[in-house]
Motif scaffolding. Structure first.
Motif, mmCIF file in Angstrom:
data_model
loop_
_atom_site.group_PDB
_atom_site.id
_atom_site.type_symbol
_atom_site.label_atom_id
_atom_site.label_comp_id
_atom_site.label_asym_id
_atom_site.label_seq_id
_atom_site.Cartn_x
_atom_site.Cartn_y
_atom_site.Cartn_z
ATOM 1 N N THR A 122 0.831 -1.209 0.000
ATOM 2 C CA THR A 122 0.000 0.000 0.000
ATOM 3 C C THR A 122 0.864 1.257 0.000
ATOM 4 O O THR A 122 0.355 2.345 -0.256
ATOM 5 N N MET A 123 2.137 1.123 0.304
ATOM 6 C CA MET A 123 3.086 2.237 0.478
ATOM 7 C C MET A 123 2.655 3.171 1.613
ATOM 8 O O MET A 123 3.137 4.296 1.714
ATOM 9 N N LYS A 124 1.745 2.710 2.453
ATOM 10 C CA LYS A 124 1.303 3.525 3.601
ATOM 11 C C LYS A 124 2.430 3.582 4.631
ATOM 12 O O LYS A 124 3.148 2.612 4.830
ATOM 13 N N GLN A 125 2.528 4.757 5.276
ATOM 14 C CA GLN A 125 3.581 4.913 6.274
ATOM 15 C C GLN A 125 2.952 5.215 7.630
ATOM 16 O O GLN A 125 1.973 5.935 7.708
ATOM 17 N N GLU A 126 3.533 4.649 8.668
ATOM 18 C CA GLU A 126 3.074 4.987 10.021
ATOM 19 C C GLU A 126 4.282 5.192 10.914
ATOM 20 O O GLU A 126 5.379 4.708 10.619
ATOM 21 N N ARG A 127 4.066 5.903 11.987
ATOM 22 C CA ARG A 127 5.164 6.182 12.915
ATOM 23 C C ARG A 127 5.085 5.168 14.052
ATOM 24 O O ARG A 127 4.022 4.996 14.666
ATOM 25 N N VAL A 128 6.177 4.460 14.296
ATOM 26 C CA VAL A 128 6.155 3.379 15.288
ATOM 27 C C VAL A 128 7.310 3.563 16.269
ATOM 28 O O VAL A 128 8.415 3.943 15.872
ATOM 29 N N LYS A 129 7.036 3.292 17.550
ATOM 30 C CA LYS A 129 8.107 3.383 18.561
ATOM 31 C C LYS A 129 9.098 2.248 18.352
ATOM 32 O O LYS A 129 8.681 1.093 18.116
ATOM 33 N N ILE A 130 10.375 2.536 18.470
ATOM 34 C CA ILE A 130 11.399 1.493 18.304
ATOM 35 C C ILE A 130 11.137 0.340 19.279
ATOM 36 O O ILE A 130 11.257 -0.832 18.923
ATOM 37 N N SER A 131 10.694 0.679 20.477
ATOM 38 C CA SER A 131 10.475 -0.370 21.485
ATOM 39 C C SER A 131 9.296 -1.289 21.113
ATOM 40 O O SER A 131 9.175 -2.379 21.660
ATOM 41 N N ASP A 132 8.444 -0.841 20.176
ATOM 42 C CA ASP A 132 7.304 -1.694 19.770
ATOM 43 C C ASP A 132 7.599 -2.511 18.509
ATOM 44 O O ASP A 132 6.780 -3.323 18.080
ATOM 45 N N LEU A 133 8.770 -2.225 17.877
ATOM 46 C CA LEU A 133 9.017 -2.806 16.541
ATOM 47 C C LEU A 133 9.002 -4.336 16.524
ATOM 48 O O LEU A 133 8.351 -4.943 15.675
ATOM 49 N N VAL A 134 9.718 -4.936 17.480
ATOM 50 C CA VAL A 134 9.844 -6.397 17.444
ATOM 51 C C VAL A 134 8.469 -7.040 17.491
ATOM 52 O O VAL A 134 8.106 -7.854 16.630
ATOM 53 N N SER A 135 7.663 -6.648 18.472
ATOM 54 C CA SER A 135 6.362 -7.321 18.622
ATOM 55 C C SER A 135 5.458 -7.026 17.420
ATOM 56 O O SER A 135 4.758 -7.904 16.915
ATOM 57 N N LYS A 136 5.513 -5.801 16.938
ATOM 58 C CA LYS A 136 4.662 -5.418 15.816
ATOM 59 C C LYS A 136 5.019 -6.179 14.528
ATOM 60 O O LYS A 136 4.150 -6.631 13.781
ATOM 61 N N LEU A 137 6.328 -6.314 14.279
ATOM 62 C CA LEU A 137 6.748 -6.953 13.033
ATOM 63 C C LEU A 137 6.631 -8.475 13.107
ATOM 64 O O LEU A 137 6.177 -9.103 12.141
ATOM 65 N N ILE A 138 6.991 -9.056 14.224
ATOM 66 C CA ILE A 138 6.935 -10.522 14.344
ATOM 67 C C ILE A 138 5.533 -11.020 14.018
ATOM 68 O O ILE A 138 5.344 -11.978 13.272
ATOM 69 N N GLU A 139 4.570 -10.320 14.566
ATOM 70 C CA GLU A 139 3.168 -10.680 14.356
ATOM 71 C C GLU A 139 2.832 -10.682 12.853
ATOM 72 O O GLU A 139 2.050 -11.485 12.389
ATOM 73 N N ARG A 140 3.471 -9.768 12.096
ATOM 74 C CA ARG A 140 3.097 -9.627 10.684
ATOM 75 C C ARG A 140 3.940 -10.459 9.722
ATOM 76 O O ARG A 140 3.586 -10.571 8.546
ATOM 77 N N VAL A 141 5.065 -10.987 10.171
ATOM 78 C CA VAL A 141 5.886 -11.772 9.231
ATOM 79 C C VAL A 141 5.783 -13.280 9.461
ATOM 80 O O VAL A 141 6.347 -14.061 8.709
ATOM 81 N N ARG A 142 5.047 -13.704 10.501
ATOM 82 C CA ARG A 142 4.957 -15.158 10.740
ATOM 83 C C ARG A 142 3.677 -15.741 10.187
ATOM 84 O O ARG A 142 2.648 -15.146 10.277
#
Ligand code: ATP
Length: 511
Positions: A491-511
């Motif tokens: 979608t090329m959508k961009q959002e602002r994410v806290k570095i401390s939230d990155l691991v949990s946010k990304l893991i959920e989306r790549v597994r």
């Protein structure tokens, strides 16, 4: 944007694979070797992810399937008992004029019939449009020869159906002229080699043409480990080799390829059709889980009269490749043929004692067999997409994007410092890279304009991009400090994410 035309699409995929490092022609600096391919940095990751997903879903997450890795070169008697020495053949045709070789069942021909009289023959190679191409050729033939009268509709046949009288009259696909094609003859596709220092008849061995025989030959050994009870399966991933007469369509038909096969053993009186259906559905759902659209899949049931005598039924899951609808995954109900054959040939009965039924029998088997390379190609074809996106100057331009499912994408996330000559940005970006690395494949890129770095990752199929900018450093105020821009590929959508939230946010989306 309109989808690219099919032949054009294939060319685009092949060129992207080379440009981005998915797939190269093997030994290219020596002119290449037909039917062999090398997988580059992105290709190996994609292959590994396909294998791992299959292994996890097929073996690790199930109680009833165990794994095996058998050797590539086995005792030659294995291939005699399995029927490969005698019958693993394709019908081969030579063109004496051009010295080219063809598979007889891939040459299609038709008689040109005008007013009930055969005036010649036309030929095409297998394609999506066999009937149309033959019809066009027949019309051209009639026009060129200035034959008067009404052309009758052509009836396509393949070369294995040609009569001895017809063979000299059928034009060669290589030269367009009749008279040079030989009658089809059986060509054994197993690669031969020699084991040991002597190269004679007694040392002949074969590179396996399928992984399946390993599961049959080791059936007893696995039973004896005591881990399994019918119904159960043995799965294996490994290289197979076939000296294909005409390797083609990129990695679709190669001479060295990798298979993922599973033999599912059931009792002799179980409902084989139920299990057959179960595994067809499982395979289809699995393909969908790695990003192949269900709309590109179909089923082909082999007609009863074309099945091997022991086979109860074979269904192929077909995929709509750019060059036509072709077999991706074969699911065969093979009865007790293989175990019985090896039992007889080795003198060691391949029987199972059923505690519940209190009887001894040779189990029957359902075999889902698929090639990693064919899945990989289907995934690439499904993922290739062109859309419009703004460039650095804000002008719209065509963007090539591989919409790979995050589960199998070679790189899960790319990390970019906005500028490479600002040490604080670079340091922060490297911290983010190191934070994510233990959990997923991360690609760090600081070279070139940010827009171009995004484009490179779009072509690599990387689902997420992270940009570390001056806001991350807190230059615009404390509320944005230690946040990054997360860009979503499709979608090329961009959002602002806290570095401390990155691991949990990304893991959920790549597994
Ligand atoms: P085909 O009719 O296309 O030659 P097959 O029916 O001989 O295939 P199987 O013997 O059933 O194929 O092999 C199981 C699977 O292995 C196929 O469904 C395919 O995914 C893969 N496979 C077979 N031959 C090749 C090849 N030459 N290159 C790549 N993959 C292959």
């Amino acid at each position: 944007m309109a989808e690219p035309k099919t032949a054009e699409l294939m060319d685009k995929i092949v060129s992207l694979c080379k440009r981005r490092g998915f797939i190269f022609q093997s030994s290219e600096i020596y002119g290449g070797i037909n039917g062999f391919w090398d997988y580059g940095p992105l290709g190996v990751e994609l292959r590994k992810n396909i294998r791992d997903c299959w292994w996890n879903d097929m073996v690790r997450r199930r109680d009833d399937v165990v794994g095996l890795e058998s050797s590539i070169i086995m005792h030659p008697k294995v291939w005699e008992a399995s029927g490969h020495v005698g019958g693993f053949t394709d019908p081969m045709v030579d063109c004496k004029a051009s010295k080219q070789r063809f598979r007889a069942d891939q040459i299609f021909f038709a008689a040109v019939v005008v007013e009930g009289k055969t005036v010649g023959y036309v030929t095409v190679l297998e394609s999506e449009r066999i009937a149309e191409e033959l019809q066009e050729k027949a019309e051209t033939f009639k026009r060129k020869k200035a034959i008067q009268g009404k052309l009758e509709p052509i009836k396509p046949r393949d070369f294995t159906e040609a009569t001895p009288e017809e063979i000299p009259l059928i034009p060669s696909p290589a030269t367009g002229e009749p008279g040079s094609l030989t009658p089809p003859r059986a060509f054994n596709m197993m690669f031969e080699t020699h084991v040991g220092a002597l190269s004679d008849e007694s040392s002949v061995a074969y590179l396996r043409p399928e992984t399946a025989q390993g599961m049959f030959v080791d059936f007893k050994a696995i039973l004896d480990t005591g881990r399994v009870k019918i119904p159960f399966g043995i799965a294996q991933i490994g290289k197979s080799f076939r000296n294909e007469i005409t390797p083609r369509n990129f990695i679709f038909r190669s001479r060295e390829f990798e298979q993922m096969e599973m033999e599912y053993f059931i009792s002799d009186d179980d409902d084989w059709a139920k299990w057959h259906r179960y595994w067809i559905d499982w395979c289809r759902d699995w393909l969908v889980s790695v990003g192949i659209p269900v709309s590109a899949l179909s089923e082909y049931n082999h007609p009863k009269e074309k099945l091997a005598f022991y086979s109860k039924g074979t269904t192929d899951l077909m995929f709509k490749y750019p060059f036509g609808v072709q077999e991706l995954w074969g699911i065969a109900a093979r009865g007790d043929y293989d175990l019985t054959q090896h039992g007889k040939a080795s003198g060691q009965p391949m029987e199972y004692f059923d505690d519940l039924k209190k009887k001894r029998y040779v189990p029957h088997v359902i075999e889902p067999a698929v090639g990693v390379d064919r899945i990989l190609l289907a995934i690439l074809c499904s993922a290739y997409c062109e859309d419009q996106a703004p460039n650095e100057k804000g002008e719209m331009e065509t963007r090539v994007v591989m919409k790979l499912h995050p589960r199998i994408a070679p790189i899960k996330v790319a990390v970019f410092p906005l500028l490479k000559n600002k040490p604080d940005l670079v340091k922060k970006a490297q911290e983010v890279r190191d934070l994510l690395r233990p959990y997923m494949t991360v690609f760090y890129d600081e070279a070139g304009a940010i827009g171009r770095r995004y484009r490179r990752q779009d072509e690599a199929g990387t689902p997420f991009g992270l940009t570390i900018d001056f806001d991350t450093l807190g230059e615009k105020g404390p509320e944005l400090a230690d946040t990054v821009t997360l860009r979503e590929r499709d979608t090329m959508k961009q959002e602002r994410v806290k570095i401390s939230d990155l691991v949990s946010k990304l893991i959920e989306r790549v597994r």
